[in-house]
Design a protein around this motif. Structure first.
Motif, mmCIF file in Angstrom:
data_model
loop_
_atom_site.group_PDB
_atom_site.id
_atom_site.type_symbol
_atom_site.label_atom_id
_atom_site.label_comp_id
_atom_site.label_asym_id
_atom_site.label_seq_id
_atom_site.Cartn_x
_atom_site.Cartn_y
_atom_site.Cartn_z
ATOM 1 N N THR A 82 0.840 -1.193 0.000
ATOM 2 C CA THR A 82 0.000 0.000 0.000
ATOM 3 C C THR A 82 0.875 1.244 0.000
ATOM 4 O O THR A 82 2.029 1.224 0.418
ATOM 5 C CB THR A 82 -0.908 0.069 1.235
ATOM 6 O OG1 THR A 82 -0.069 0.149 2.397
ATOM 7 C CG2 THR A 82 -1.799 -1.125 1.354
ATOM 8 N N ARG A 83 0.297 2.338 -0.475
ATOM 9 C CA ARG A 83 1.066 3.578 -0.583
ATOM 10 C C ARG A 83 1.488 4.083 0.798
ATOM 11 O O ARG A 83 2.563 4.624 0.976
ATOM 12 C CB ARG A 83 0.246 4.642 -1.319
ATOM 13 C CG ARG A 83 0.009 4.268 -2.780
ATOM 14 C CD ARG A 83 -1.161 5.039 -3.375
ATOM 15 N NE ARG A 83 -1.483 4.612 -4.721
ATOM 16 C CZ ARG A 83 -2.232 3.552 -5.024
ATOM 17 N NH1 ARG A 83 -2.723 2.825 -4.069
ATOM 18 N NH2 ARG A 83 -2.474 3.240 -6.280
ATOM 19 N N SER B 50 -6.407 -1.784 -7.266
ATOM 20 C CA SER B 50 -6.069 -0.629 -6.427
ATOM 21 C C SER B 50 -4.990 0.261 -7.025
ATOM 22 O O SER B 50 -4.287 0.964 -6.304
ATOM 23 C CB SER B 50 -5.607 -1.065 -5.036
ATOM 24 O OG SER B 50 -6.555 -1.884 -4.421
ATOM 25 N N PHE B 51 -4.847 0.233 -8.353
ATOM 26 C CA PHE B 51 -3.896 1.161 -8.986
ATOM 27 C C PHE B 51 -4.488 2.548 -9.040
ATOM 28 O O PHE B 51 -3.787 3.540 -9.053
ATOM 29 C CB PHE B 51 -3.566 0.701 -10.423
ATOM 30 C CG PHE B 51 -2.522 -0.376 -10.494
ATOM 31 C CD1 PHE B 51 -1.675 -0.465 -11.568
ATOM 32 C CD2 PHE B 51 -2.402 -1.322 -9.499
ATOM 33 C CE1 PHE B 51 -0.712 -1.463 -11.653
ATOM 34 C CE2 PHE B 51 -1.446 -2.330 -9.572
ATOM 35 C CZ PHE B 51 -0.602 -2.390 -10.654
ATOM 36 N N SER B 70 -3.855 -3.264 3.108
ATOM 37 C CA SER B 70 -2.667 -4.089 2.898
ATOM 38 C C SER B 70 -3.000 -5.564 2.736
ATOM 39 O O SER B 70 -2.428 -6.257 1.895
ATOM 40 C CB SER B 70 -1.705 -3.897 4.058
ATOM 41 O OG SER B 70 -0.502 -4.549 3.767
ATOM 42 N N MET B 73 -4.604 -5.955 -0.815
ATOM 43 C CA MET B 73 -3.716 -5.632 -1.937
ATOM 44 C C MET B 73 -2.680 -6.723 -2.175
ATOM 45 O O MET B 73 -2.231 -6.934 -3.291
ATOM 46 C CB MET B 73 -3.018 -4.285 -1.703
ATOM 47 C CG MET B 73 -3.845 -3.111 -2.189
ATOM 48 S SD MET B 73 -3.085 -1.513 -1.927
ATOM 49 C CE MET B 73 -1.916 -1.415 -3.277
ATOM 50 N N GLN B 74 -2.308 -7.431 -1.102
ATOM 51 C CA GLN B 74 -1.347 -8.518 -1.296
ATOM 52 C C GLN B 74 -1.956 -9.705 -2.021
ATOM 53 O O GLN B 74 -1.247 -10.525 -2.594
ATOM 54 C CB GLN B 74 -0.829 -8.994 0.068
ATOM 55 C CG GLN B 74 0.191 -8.073 0.675
ATOM 56 C CD GLN B 74 0.739 -8.637 1.959
ATOM 57 O OE1 GLN B 74 1.298 -9.710 1.963
ATOM 58 N NE2 GLN B 74 0.564 -7.923 3.047
ATOM 59 N N LYS B 82 3.858 -4.682 -19.733
ATOM 60 C CA LYS B 82 4.787 -3.721 -19.137
ATOM 61 C C LYS B 82 6.083 -3.668 -19.922
ATOM 62 O O LYS B 82 6.663 -4.691 -20.256
ATOM 63 C CB LYS B 82 5.069 -4.196 -17.706
ATOM 64 C CG LYS B 82 5.858 -3.245 -16.869
ATOM 65 C CD LYS B 82 5.803 -3.718 -15.431
ATOM 66 C CE LYS B 82 6.764 -2.943 -14.582
ATOM 67 N NZ LYS B 82 6.819 -3.473 -13.241
ATOM 68 N N ASP B 97 12.567 -10.608 -6.187
ATOM 69 C CA ASP B 97 11.868 -9.434 -5.696
ATOM 70 C C ASP B 97 10.385 -9.733 -5.483
ATOM 71 O O ASP B 97 9.792 -9.393 -4.462
ATOM 72 C CB ASP B 97 12.045 -8.294 -6.714
ATOM 73 C CG ASP B 97 11.750 -6.948 -6.113
ATOM 74 O OD1 ASP B 97 11.344 -6.053 -6.868
ATOM 75 O OD2 ASP B 97 11.920 -6.783 -4.900
ATOM 76 N N MET B 98 9.779 -10.418 -6.468
ATOM 77 C CA MET B 98 8.369 -10.756 -6.341
ATOM 78 C C MET B 98 8.179 -11.789 -5.231
ATOM 79 O O MET B 98 7.216 -11.735 -4.474
ATOM 80 C CB MET B 98 7.831 -11.294 -7.676
ATOM 81 C CG MET B 98 6.401 -11.665 -7.566
ATOM 82 S SD MET B 98 5.357 -11.183 -8.940
ATOM 83 C CE MET B 98 5.482 -9.455 -9.003
ATOM 84 N N ARG B 100 9.738 -11.959 -2.584
ATOM 85 C CA ARG B 100 9.842 -11.256 -1.309
ATOM 86 C C ARG B 100 8.512 -10.630 -0.891
ATOM 87 O O ARG B 100 8.179 -10.567 0.278
ATOM 88 C CB ARG B 100 10.884 -10.158 -1.482
ATOM 89 C CG ARG B 100 11.527 -9.654 -0.258
ATOM 90 C CD ARG B 100 12.710 -8.771 -0.676
ATOM 91 N NE ARG B 100 12.956 -7.738 0.278
ATOM 92 C CZ ARG B 100 13.503 -7.919 1.476
ATOM 93 N NH1 ARG B 100 13.829 -9.112 1.861
ATOM 94 N NH2 ARG B 100 13.696 -6.912 2.290
ATOM 95 N N TYR B 101 7.758 -10.161 -1.882
ATOM 96 C CA TYR B 101 6.571 -9.385 -1.544
ATOM 97 C C TYR B 101 5.253 -10.106 -1.763
ATOM 98 O O TYR B 101 4.236 -9.705 -1.244
ATOM 99 C CB TYR B 101 6.563 -8.067 -2.329
ATOM 100 C CG TYR B 101 7.557 -7.090 -1.779
ATOM 101 C CD1 TYR B 101 8.820 -6.966 -2.318
ATOM 102 C CD2 TYR B 101 7.224 -6.302 -0.684
ATOM 103 C CE1 TYR B 101 9.728 -6.089 -1.779
ATOM 104 C CE2 TYR B 101 8.130 -5.412 -0.147
ATOM 105 C CZ TYR B 101 9.379 -5.310 -0.704
ATOM 106 O OH TYR B 101 10.281 -4.434 -0.182
ATOM 107 N N ARG B 102 5.249 -11.162 -2.564
ATOM 108 C CA ARG B 102 3.986 -11.856 -2.819
ATOM 109 C C ARG B 102 3.961 -13.120 -1.982
ATOM 110 O O ARG B 102 4.786 -14.004 -2.165
ATOM 111 C CB ARG B 102 3.873 -12.208 -4.307
ATOM 112 C CG ARG B 102 3.602 -11.018 -5.188
ATOM 113 C CD ARG B 102 2.204 -10.546 -5.037
ATOM 114 N NE ARG B 102 1.885 -9.393 -5.862
ATOM 115 C CZ ARG B 102 0.799 -8.656 -5.738
ATOM 116 N NH1 ARG B 102 -0.080 -8.946 -4.818
ATOM 117 N NH2 ARG B 102 0.592 -7.629 -6.536
#
Lengths: 175, 289
Positions: A82-83, B50-51, B70, B73-74, B82, B97-98, B100-102
């Motif tokens: 989130t931002r 949520s863009f 949060s 959005m995950q 892209k 990287d992905m 790590r966050y997904r």
């Protein structure tokens, strides 16, 4: 508000990326400082020591990386961050950077002083940026601009700890 | 995973792009989102991920508003066409990287796909061709296993064999790890067999939202003698007409009961099914003045 698990990851990632840029930056400034020292040594002049040399460029560095860090936001949003988490994380990372750079700079400065004073009779110019302000007569606009650009400077020779703190705070504001 | 959209509107300044869009998705299946250029597909998908925010109306995912949430959005991931022209990382770095966050990212599956699409894992992404960059996006989308995964024309630039690999892997992974997938595409004829449900957008409004089977069973192409055809389709929803001399072929959209079909055959008319692409083209056609 409970900070979700991605928050520490964002802090770490932003910190390390910006720190790697900072290391390049400090390294480059060190080379410049050494070259200036060598030149001054052979020409019997003086030059700024490392701490003074880094002071103002570091402010510029922080402004630039502050602008660049905005462009990281879409990357993190597309990863589901989130931002709010991103901005808070980047702020913490920025505080970290503002703390680490002065400490590193002081470290190199101390090393530099030790090396130079052990082996040569080279003396550094005692820079006092505050004195430049006094030379300018009272033009309000000029003074305003000066007060933004010429930051409060404390020579590390006089008070090391205060120098670090003032430097760090100053950099953070620029970010 | 439940996505509920209610009277969603989106305007870019004075230009209205989405008008009172309402639908609900609540099964772990593949949804096809179709629409002409400028119909509002990408805008709708950006709001789901949520863009961006809608100008009015509501969107809830699993009962919560996803924007700046949060936890939600995950779980939602949008993959689109892209351009990686400035991406100096290599493939493995992007995958890490992905990862790590997904939270649901499967590294082994990602590495298997890298091999399947024949990407060089150590090469910088900006040095890849457009098709290979698209393949990377596809890999990220498949391997992230987000409960709501959205592919917005992610295959643009990929050659036909790679696209086939994508469809095969998609179906295989969906069988083993079902999730809600939304595919937005213009290649309707190529991808129609993938969709379980179809949503068609026309000029920012929902024109149709049905499961594929129902949509296809409602379309029919009737061919035969012009006069006979005209009489037969009196009360039907006509969407396309073609005539060559005395023979007329029409496309209708509506329920055709068994007795009606029998009657058509008795009259010597030829009944044929209509492909999703044909239906899509003619249902979204602009009427010329």
């Amino acid at each position: 508000m409970k900070m979700p698990t991605q928050f520490p990851k964002v802090v770490k990632d932003m910190f390390f990326v910006q720190m790697s840029w900072a290391l390049w930056f400090l390294g480059f400034l060190l080379i410049v400082n050494v070259v200036k020292m060598a030149r001054a040594f052979f020409q019997d002049g003086t030059t700024d020591h490392y701490f003074a040399a880094v002071f103002i460029p570091a402010n510029l560095f922080m402004v630039v990386i502050g602008i660049i860090s905005v462009f990281f936001l879409p990357h993190y949003v597309s990863l589901g961050v989130t931002r709010k988490v991103y901005f808070k994380g980047t702020l913490i990372a920025a505080i970290g950077i503002s703390a680490v750079i002065p400490i590193l700079t002081i470290g190199i400065y101390v090393l530099q002083q030790w090396i130079v004073h052990s082996f040569t009779t080279f003396s550094f110019k005692v820079t006092d940026l505050n004195s430049i302000l006094l030379e300018i007569d009272s033009h309000v606009v000029a003074e305003l601009v000066q007060s933004i650009i010429l930051s409060p400077y404390v020579d590390p020779g006089s008070n090391g700890g205060l120098a670090v703190i003032v430097f760090g705070l100053n950099m953070l504001i620029y970010y | 995973m439940n996505v509920k959209v209610s009277e969603l509107c989106l305007s870019y300044g004075s230009q209205t792009v989405l008008k009172d869009v309402t639908f609900e998705l609540n099964r772990n299946q593949i949804y096809g989102l179709l629409g002409r250029n400028g119909a509002g597909k990408t805008s709708l998908l950006s709001i789901l991920a949520s863009f961006r925010e809608a100008t009015s109306g509501s969107l809830t995912i699993n009962g919560e508003v996803p924007f700046e949430n949060s936890a939600i959005m995950q779980q939602v991931a949008l993959f689109y066409n892209k351009d990686y022209k400035d991406e100096s990382d290599n493939v493995m770095a992007v995958l890490k990287d992905m990862h790590r966050y997904r939270p649901h990212f499967d590294m082994d599956y990602a590495e298997y796909l890298v091999g399947r699409f024949k990407l060089d894992p150590k090469k910088q992404v900006k040095q890849f061709s457009k098709g290979m960059q698209a393949a990377l996006n596809v890999i990220l989308g498949l391997a992230c296993r987000a409960p709501l995964t959205i592919f917005d024309e992610v295959y643009l630039g990929m050659d036909a064999p790679s696209r086939e690999i994508f469809y095969k892997e998609l179906l295989k992974d969906q069988e083993e790890h079902p999730r809600m997938i939304i595919l937005s595409t213009h290649l309707v004829s190529e991808m129609d067999y993938l969709f379980d449900e179809v949503i068609i957008l026309k000029k920012g409004e929902v024109l149709l939202h049905e499961d594929s089977h129902s949509v296809l069973s409602r379309g029919a192409a009737i061919t035969g003698n012009a006069a006979v055809v005209d009489e037969f389709i009196q009360s039907m929803n006509l969407i396309h007409v073609q005539q060559l001399g005395d023979t007329k072929s029409v496309m209708v959209y509506g329920e055709l009961h068994d007795d009606e079909r029998r009657a058509a055959r008795e009259k010597g008319l030829d009944l044929a099914p209509v492909s999703l692409q044909e239906l899509f083209i003619h249902l979204t056609e602009e009427t010329h003045l």
